[in-house]
Motif scaffolding. Sequence first.
Motif, PDB file in Angstrom:
ATOM      1  N   LYS A  31      72.482 -67.483   5.953  1.00 40.68           N
ATOM      2  CA  LYS A  31      71.464 -68.470   6.297  1.00 40.68           C
ATOM      3  C   LYS A  31      70.702 -68.049   7.562  1.00 40.68           C
ATOM      4  N   VAL A  32      71.462 -67.542   8.537  1.00 38.97           N
ATOM      5  CA  VAL A  32      70.829 -67.210   9.815  1.00 38.97           C
ATOM      6  C   VAL A  32      70.221 -65.802   9.802  1.00 38.97           C
ATOM      7  N   LEU A  33      70.971 -64.845   9.269  1.00 41.21           N
ATOM      8  CA  LEU A  33      70.509 -63.445   9.356  1.00 41.21           C
ATOM      9  C   LEU A  33      69.767 -62.987   8.100  1.00 41.21           C
ATOM     10  N   GLY A  34      69.758 -63.827   7.068  1.00 48.19           N
ATOM     11  CA  GLY A  34      69.079 -63.440   5.826  1.00 48.19           C
ATOM     12  C   GLY A  34      70.019 -62.666   4.917  1.00 48.19           C
ATOM     13  N   PRO A  35      69.533 -62.267   3.765  1.00 49.76           N
ATOM     14  CA  PRO A  35      70.383 -61.509   2.842  1.00 49.76           C
ATOM     15  C   PRO A  35      70.787 -60.167   3.463  1.00 49.76           C
ATOM     16  N   PRO A  36      71.947 -59.619   3.094  1.00 52.71           N
ATOM     17  CA  PRO A  36      72.418 -58.367   3.704  1.00 52.71           C
ATOM     18  C   PRO A  36      71.365 -57.267   3.583  1.00 52.71           C
ATOM     19  N   ARG A  37      71.233 -56.498   4.656  1.00 55.02           N
ATOM     20  CA  ARG A  37      70.207 -55.452   4.642  1.00 55.02           C
ATOM     21  C   ARG A  37      70.747 -54.116   4.169  1.00 55.02           C
ATOM     22  N   PHE A  38      72.035 -53.890   4.344  1.00 56.33           N
ATOM     23  CA  PHE A  38      72.613 -52.615   3.916  1.00 56.33           C
ATOM     24  C   PHE A  38      73.883 -52.901   3.123  1.00 56.33           C
ATOM     25  N   ASP A  39      74.205 -52.031   2.188  1.00 59.18           N
ATOM     26  CA  ASP A  39      75.536 -52.109   1.550  1.00 59.18           C
ATOM     27  C   ASP A  39      76.004 -50.707   1.187  1.00 59.18           C
ATOM     28  N   ASP A  40      77.277 -50.567   0.860  1.00 57.74           N
ATOM     29  CA  ASP A  40      77.859 -49.257   0.589  1.00 57.74           C
ATOM     30  C   ASP A  40      77.389 -48.673  -0.722  1.00 57.74           C
ATOM     31  N   LYS A  41      76.807 -49.569  -1.560  1.00 53.38           N
ATOM     32  CA  LYS A  41      76.423 -49.086  -2.887  1.00 53.38           C
ATOM     33  C   LYS A  41      75.085 -48.359  -2.878  1.00 53.38           C
ATOM     34  N   GLU A  42      74.447 -48.351  -1.724  1.00 53.34           N
ATOM     35  CA  GLU A  42      73.097 -47.774  -1.660  1.00 53.34           C
ATOM     36  C   GLU A  42      73.086 -46.323  -2.157  1.00 53.34           C
ATOM     37  N   ALA A  43      74.017 -45.516  -1.623  1.00 53.07           N
ATOM     38  CA  ALA A  43      74.039 -44.100  -1.978  1.00 53.07           C
ATOM     39  C   ALA A  43      74.252 -43.953  -3.479  1.00 53.07           C
ATOM     40  N   ALA A  44      75.186 -44.703  -4.026  1.00 50.05           N
ATOM     41  CA  ALA A  44      75.496 -44.599  -5.454  1.00 50.05           C
ATOM     42  C   ALA A  44      74.267 -44.929  -6.293  1.00 50.05           C
ATOM     43  N   GLU A  45      73.563 -45.971  -5.869  1.00 55.69           N
ATOM     44  CA  GLU A  45      72.394 -46.380  -6.655  1.00 55.69           C
ATOM     45  C   GLU A  45      71.287 -45.338  -6.583  1.00 55.69           C
ATOM     46  N   ARG A  46      71.136 -44.775  -5.395  1.00 55.01           N
ATOM     47  CA  ARG A  46      70.007 -43.863  -5.233  1.00 55.01           C
ATOM     48  C   ARG A  46      70.239 -42.510  -5.878  1.00 55.01           C
ATOM     49  N   VAL A  47      71.492 -42.076  -5.965  1.00 52.10           N
ATOM     50  CA  VAL A  47      71.743 -40.777  -6.612  1.00 52.10           C
ATOM     51  C   VAL A  47      72.091 -40.938  -8.084  1.00 52.10           C
ATOM     52  N   ALA A  48      71.774 -42.102  -8.633  1.00 54.68           N
ATOM     53  CA  ALA A  48      72.116 -42.368 -10.032  1.00 54.68           C
ATOM     54  C   ALA A  48      71.331 -41.460 -10.980  1.00 54.68           C
ATOM     55  N   THR A  49      70.224 -40.917 -10.535  1.00 50.77           N
ATOM     56  CA  THR A  49      69.465 -40.012 -11.411  1.00 50.77           C
ATOM     57  C   THR A  49      69.546 -38.592 -10.878  1.00 50.77           C
ATOM     58  N   PRO A  50      69.489 -37.591 -11.752  1.00 49.45           N
ATOM     59  CA  PRO A  50      69.521 -36.196 -11.279  1.00 49.45           C
ATOM     60  C   PRO A  50      68.288 -35.908 -10.422  1.00 49.45           C
ATOM     61  N   GLY A  51      68.444 -35.002  -9.467  1.00 45.91           N
ATOM     62  CA  GLY A  51      67.300 -34.637  -8.610  1.00 45.91           C
ATOM     63  C   GLY A  51      67.342 -35.284  -7.245  1.00 45.91           C
ATOM     64  N   VAL A  52      68.405 -36.071  -6.971  1.00 43.62           N
ATOM     65  CA  VAL A  52      68.506 -36.715  -5.655  1.00 43.62           C
ATOM     66  C   VAL A  52      69.792 -36.247  -4.970  1.00 43.62           C
ATOM     67  N   SER A  53      69.680 -35.865  -3.694  1.00 48.25           N
ATOM     68  CA  SER A  53      70.889 -35.497  -2.957  1.00 48.25           C
ATOM     69  C   SER A  53      70.907 -36.233  -1.620  1.00 48.25           C
ATOM     70  N   VAL A  54      72.109 -36.264  -1.007  1.00 45.05           N
ATOM     71  CA  VAL A  54      72.270 -37.023   0.229  1.00 45.05           C
ATOM     72  C   VAL A  54      72.441 -36.058   1.400  1.00 45.05           C
ATOM     73  N   GLY A  55      71.505 -36.131   2.345  1.00 46.06           N
ATOM     74  CA  GLY A  55      71.591 -35.243   3.502  1.00 46.06           C
ATOM     75  C   GLY A  55      71.967 -36.015   4.744  1.00 46.06           C
ATOM     76  N   LEU A  56      72.289 -35.286   5.802  1.00 47.47           N
ATOM     77  CA  LEU A  56      72.568 -35.925   7.100  1.00 47.47           C
ATOM     78  C   LEU A  56      71.606 -35.319   8.113  1.00 47.47           C
ATOM     79  N   VAL A  57      70.874 -36.175   8.778  1.00 47.99           N
ATOM     80  CA  VAL A  57      69.913 -35.660   9.752  1.00 47.99           C
ATOM     81  C   VAL A  57      70.162 -36.290  11.111  1.00 47.99           C
ATOM     82  N   TRP A  58      69.470 -35.742  12.081  1.00 43.10           N
ATOM     83  CA  TRP A  58      69.648 -36.259  13.435  1.00 43.10           C
ATOM     84  C   TRP A  58      68.304 -36.739  13.967  1.00 43.10           C
TER      85      TRP A  58
END
Length: 889
Positions: A678-705
């Motif tokens: 109610k106060v902060l709104g719907p969650p902005r991040f969740d752990d499933k983000e990576a899984a959802e985004r790499v669900a199709t071929p052609g996407v990889s997960v990098g780490l940047v600074w």
Amino acid sequence: MAESVELPSRLGILPFRNKVLLPGAIIRIRCTSPSSVKLVEQELWQREEKGLIGILPVRDAAESTTAVGPVLSQGVGSDSGERSSRIQVGTSDSQRLDVKNQQEIIHWHTRGVAARALHLSRGVEKPSGRVTYIVVLEGLCRFSVQELSTRGTYYTARISPLEMTKADMEQVEQDPDFITLSRQFKATATELISILEQKQKTGGRTKVLLETVPVHKLADIFVASFEISFEEQLSMLDSVDLKVRLSKATELVDRHLQSIRVAEKITQKVEGQLSKSQKEFLLRQQMRAIKEELGDNDDDEDDVAALERKMQSAGMPSNIWKHAQRELRRLKKMQPQQPGYNSSRVYLELLADLPWQKATEENELDLKAAKEHLDSDHYGLHKVKQRIIEYLAVRKLKPDARGPVLCFVGPPGVGKTSLASSIAAALGRKFMRISLGGVKDEADIRGHRRTYIGSMPGRLIDGLKRVAVCNPVMLLDEIDKTGSDVRGDPASALLEVLDPEQNKTFNDHYLNVPFDLSKVVFVATANRVQPIPPALLDRMEVIELPGYTPEEKLKIAMRHLIPRVLDQHGLSSEFLQIPEDMVKLVIQRYTREAGVRNLERNLAALARAAAVRVTEQEQAVPLSKDVHQLTSPLLENRLADGGEVEMEVIPMAVNNHELSNTFRIASPLVVDEAMLEKVLGPPRFDDKEAAERVATPGVSVGLVWTTFGGEVQFVEATSMVGTGELHLTGQLGDVIKESAQIALTWVRARAADLKLAASDEINILEGRDIHIHFPAGAVPKDGPSAGVTLVTALVSLFSQKRVRADTAMTGEMTLRGLVLPVGGVKDKILAAHRCGITRVILPERNLKDLVEVPAAVLASLEILLAKRMEDVLDQAFEGGCPWRQHSKL
Ligand code: ADP
């Protein structure tokens, strides 16, 4: 205008005392004496045609002593009858006719002017019944008196005309002398007219005279209009000769012209002075009124005296005191309205305000207390705190030690600023922060020279003036964000500030005298080390503050942030409780940062919401019917008294206190998931983000600074019909673009080995374009560490196999497929951990950096080390990299 007139041989004479009527002039006379009244009556009033009279100047008896020539006395008859007595007059100009009338000698002039009445008016004086006349006369022409006699009460004279005949005139007009003289006269007269017209702003009417009236008449008209002495008037009257008349008139007009000019000059001068002083006076009056209105009515002089006193007590070094005195002397000589007064004053105020000597008393440094202080303010950060204690210990042993400047480096919100202020607290000194973010102008540090309009001291001197002590702890915030451009290099100015050899005599351009910065304790902060110029970095000791793990954040929140936030909002744990589980949820779902600033902000939002509820309920309680639930004995007694409880007025002071106490016990607000949403709104991040985004071929997960610490960066690749081109989007820098080229080349070269193509001869880009995108598109990105991630995305695209969602990677790749080490490993691993990644592929040579990673984080991650690109691919795909049967490399 006087035209030529026929003069009769005899004229009634009106004596004109000490005055002369010249031809062309007009006068108004009031006739009251019996003789003049008679004259006017008989010669002018009673005549049908316009009569003429002669105006003859007479000299006062008092003035007669100077008169030359014989004085003839002649008795003059009374009004009754005519006692004609004849007086012979001489022909010389210098001869005077003197007639004795009633024991009075009258000195007549021998020449006069015939005049015609333009206007006559008759009046009768009451009650005497005496008749008077007012006559307006116009002078016509000169005559000379041959014989003067009395007719009844007034004089008459036999006259002969003096004006030239027409023929004579024509002859004279041919005379070259006359021509020159008349030109000269006209020129002078024209000049006079223009000056007069300018003054009176009349438009050219008088000039017409010059063209229409004969010059000899003009001479009379002009002279008649000036105020000149009687003698001069007489001599003008006597100038019968035209040349003499003209030269005399020219002389008089010229004299008048000069006197007008001089008078004008003087008036201008006087007017100028007057208006200036009047203006000043007015302004001063206004200023006084304004000051009075503001209740600030002390004078400028008092201000300057006060300034001098302030300067005396500022404790300036002697050479600077001398300089200040010189400036003060200049100020005293200036008017407050003068340009430069204000800037001089502001400058002196700064000199007086600067803490030349004033310092905070430093207490004997208690290291144990300092340690406790640091611990109570900050959770964790053991190494950092240890280094600070060492720093303080050295200062304790050698207060003037020229140790390096501490520079805290780390992402935002990890406590760099608050650590610096803790150092100040531990030393018992004042703390001040100078933000250097975005400073590109050297003048921001060093000030502008006073010759510039609107010049100011630099931030350091300004800060010292505000903090008012010469030994504060000065935080140079975001020292990595200074840049250099055409306006100079702020970093070079900072070099001088941080160099203990040079900062004893820091030179601010505005101040223009050296200021000793050696007592200031400098601490700097930066987000990254790389942008700091090496020379500057050389003078600092970098202390890195990595981001926090979620566990650390939880501890920081529970121990430090929540109590502080509650206190800031006027709440306590009796009003609001945020359970650990909920803080965890806030960390996981609402923040994804290296520091704790957003976490603090979210907790503050919860506190604000709670504050609203508490105030609402507090108001509701006194009117509520549930009052009997309250446990206050005072209220219980009151309730027991009778039925009309609701109407009873309870004294506020006692009641409020007791009610709020009761309220706290009754219902502390406990934050739950529903309230979070109610106060902060719907969650902005969740752990499933990576899984959802790499669900199709052609996407990889990098780490940047980034400057915000480590972050997870997805890389998306797709292909479409085309001509083998590579498109790159997502605000990429040159280095990252080249990495993408290298990645594509490597994949094309290994296409057969990777089973992406049936043989080496086949071009996998045949008939298609490749597009690689780095979300978020609005954030600029650069650096080589995305090499392995790019290859993985391309291999996934061409093979149509999905990359593992739980695996993130970082590493630079050479064209031959070697994986090179990268920077910011610690931050990147922390970022992966924050985002719920469980496997991290790192270059093998980055193994050494793992010691810096908190053990708890390492324990929750699988770290996979890669030497070659094939190793990365092997780990990135489920079941390894099945295409590689035999590598040629
Ligand atoms: P920075 O200067 O690094 O951007 P700040 O010093 O402004 O960050 O810190 C942001 C907030 O987080 C401050 O309120 C600070 O007290 C708090 N904070 C950061 N780290 C810690 C810590 N380790 N323990 C307690 N509070 C912390």
